[in-house]
Structures are given as C-alpha cells and as structure tokens.
Design a protein around this motif. Structure first.
Motif, mmCIF file in Angstrom:
data_model
loop_
_atom_site.group_PDB
_atom_site.id
_atom_site.type_symbol
_atom_site.label_atom_id
_atom_site.label_comp_id
_atom_site.label_asym_id
_atom_site.label_seq_id
_atom_site.Cartn_x
_atom_site.Cartn_y
_atom_site.Cartn_z
ATOM 1 N N TYR A 49 44.869 37.764 27.951
ATOM 2 C CA TYR A 49 45.867 38.743 27.543
ATOM 3 C C TYR A 49 45.628 39.156 26.099
ATOM 4 N N ASN A 83 49.908 43.586 35.487
ATOM 5 C CA ASN A 83 49.023 43.684 34.344
ATOM 6 C C ASN A 83 49.737 43.954 33.029
ATOM 7 N N LEU A 112 47.622 41.809 30.410
ATOM 8 C CA LEU A 112 46.480 41.207 31.087
ATOM 9 C C LEU A 112 45.318 42.186 31.076
ATOM 10 N N THR A 163 40.029 38.941 33.923
ATOM 11 C CA THR A 163 40.115 37.703 34.680
ATOM 12 C C THR A 163 38.706 37.211 34.976
ATOM 13 N N GLU A 186 40.506 30.192 37.888
ATOM 14 C CA GLU A 186 40.637 31.510 37.278
ATOM 15 C C GLU A 186 41.215 31.383 35.874
ATOM 16 N N TYR A 193 42.956 33.940 32.913
ATOM 17 C CA TYR A 193 43.537 35.250 32.647
ATOM 18 C C TYR A 193 43.597 35.447 31.133
ATOM 19 N N VAL A 230 49.989 35.130 37.846
ATOM 20 C CA VAL A 230 50.015 36.472 37.288
ATOM 21 C C VAL A 230 50.327 37.461 38.389
#
Length: 303
Positions: A174, A224, A179, A182, A170, A172, A221
């Motif tokens: 930002y 959010n 966030l 994904t 995965e 992520y 994570v």
C-alpha cells in the motif's frame, strides 16, 4: 540498486498477540535525539560510526522521527527493528520522507526478513530510488523482478504499508492507504517477518521514518482504495475529532505504547465522531478506528 545485508548478533525483543508494536520516537516513548543505540531493545544498528539517529529535523506527528544519513565511513548506514512475531498474517507500516530528490542522492532500502538460528529468509524488499524518488518492490531474484509502485516527493511524508498473508503466500503493498501491488513472498516461502532491515547507501541526502506499526492483519484485502480518515487536532488535550468521509464509524479504541487497550468507545454508524481523551495520561497512543470499510490506525499525541 538491490542490496542485502545480513545483520550480526541480535537480541530478540518480545511482544505478544493483541499488543501491536508502535514507534514514533517521541520522548513519551523513552526516546531522545541522537544515536538510537541503547535506547530500545527492539532497535539495533550495523555501525557505531554511521548510526541511525532519533532526529527532530522532521516529524509527521509530534517532534521526532528516525533519521538515516548517507554513510561517512562505510558503504551503507542503517540498522534493524527486531522482534518476536506472534502473528500468522500481519502488517508493517510506516511514514517515509526524504529531505531531497537528487541524482547524487542516497538510496534507501527496507526489507522484511525472517531470522532464525543465523538463517535469513527474505520476505519483501522496498527500494526508494534517490534520483527520482520512485518506490520499487523487488519480488524475485531475477534482474527484472521489480515493480515501480509509486514515488515520494522531497520533504513530503508518504505512508507505506506491507501486509503479509502467510496463509495465501501473498504480500499486499500500500502507498498512502491505497493497494498498489500484490506479489508472492520474495523467496517463495511464506514466513513470519521478525526483522525489518533499513539501509541507506552512498549519497548526499537523508531519509526519515516515523509512526512504525507492526500489527495483526485481521481481514483479507477486498478493495483497492480506502476512505480518507482524518483525525484532528493532533496533538490534542481534551477532544479528538474523527472524520471518515463516506465510511461509517462503528468504534474507536486507544492503545498505549505497551500495546494495552486503555479506552474504547462504541459509535452508532456515524461518519464523524468526537472522542474525549481528557481521561488519558499525557503520552503517545494509537487510535484504532473501526468502520464499515475496515480498521485503520492513527497515532495520537495527548498533551
């Protein structure tokens, strides 16, 4: 809109675990304005005629940033950050700015790659669209495999962080510490990125990056959004103030440009803190703030 370039002969620069890489292109780090070629073993360019330049045009902190101008003799200009990655799960972050949003402007691409024995595996690709400032993630080979995750405004710094979880396949993404998206690794293969490639295509605008940090990702994570931390004054001479909003600060540490922890101060679950830096030498540091909402890093310049 999507471009990839495979870099030529590369020299691998090393850093070790527990020593994050940080670049803000300041004189204290050994950088001077002009062509970055030869200024650091970590950075290389694709073209001598259209190089990356350390520039004083814009800076989020300090005096300098790294500039990518529209090419004059090639279809693109740019280069790469190349390093030995000691981490399994890790993040790459930086501040990004364009001097103008224009329909005839320059697009800008940032790709994370794994390079091994002349084989390149793409992990992630971000593209900043010249006409709107839109930030796009390319997450697959299909023509529609891209996602708008945010935008930049002219002459405004935007923080971008890409966090790679090799264990879970995965990534992520930002924008300004929030966030926003994904995805799986671009080619579906979790890899350790050891080459960050930067490309500016044809147009009449320029792009800049500052505060580039490669660091280990130590926690999954969870939410959010993250609290808005502020650090001031910056640059500072004797004291740095830290405000964590609704979060509580547990500890603060300072890392020098070689990745060495040079100062640590424990806190007692406070939302604001005052930290003396009078004992630190003049230079650029990464201030790591540990709170109940996680750890963030801020560049601090000691005068």
């Amino acid at each position: 809109m999507k471009r990839f370039l495979l870099a030529g002969c590369l020299f691998l620069a090393f850093f070790t675990a527990n020593a994050q890489l940080t670049f803000s292109f300041e004189e204290a780090e050994g950088f001077t304005t002009g062509d970055i070629t030869g200024q650091s073993s970590y950075w290389g360019t694709f073209s001598d005629t259209d190089p990356m330049e350390v520039s004083s045009d814009y800076a989020n902190d300090g005096e300098n940033s790294l500039k990518f101008s529209a090419p004059t003799t090639n279809d693109y200009t740019g280069g790469y950050l190349y390093f030995n990655n000691p981490y399994t799960n890790y993040s790459i972050s930086m501040d990004v700015l364009t001097d103008a949003i224009s329909s005839s402007g320059t697009g800008f691409q940032i790709s994370g790659l794994n390079y091994a024995s002349s084989v390149y595996t793409t992990a992630s690709t971000l593209y900043f669209y010249y006409a709107s400032g839109g930030i796009y993630v390319f997450y697959g080979d299909g023509d529609s495999d891209y996602q708008l995750i945010g935008s930049v405004d002219a002459e405004v710094w935007t923080n971008i962080k890409v966090e790679y979880n090799v264990d879970n396949n995965e990534i992520y993404y930002y924008v300004n510490e929030e966030l926003v998206f994904t995805s799986a690794f671009y080619e579906g293969v979790p890899v350790a990125v050891n080459l960050v490639q930067f490309l500016a295509d044809d147009g009449d605008t320029s792009w800049y990056i500052d505060n580039v940090v490669v660091a280990e990702a130590t926690a999954a994570v969870a939410v959010n959004t993250k609290p808005a931390f502020s650090v001031y004054p910056n640059p500072a001479t004797d004291v740095v103030n830290v405000s964590a909003g609704n979060a509580t600060i547990n500890a603060v540490s300072f890392t020098d440009i070689n990745g060495r922890v040079v100062k640590t101060q424990q806190m007692s679950a406070t939302t604001t803190a005052q930290v003396s830096i009078a004992d630190l030498a003049t230079g650029v540091y990464v201030m790591n703030i540990t709170s109940d909402s996680g750890t963030i890093s801020k560049k601090v310049i000691k005068n």
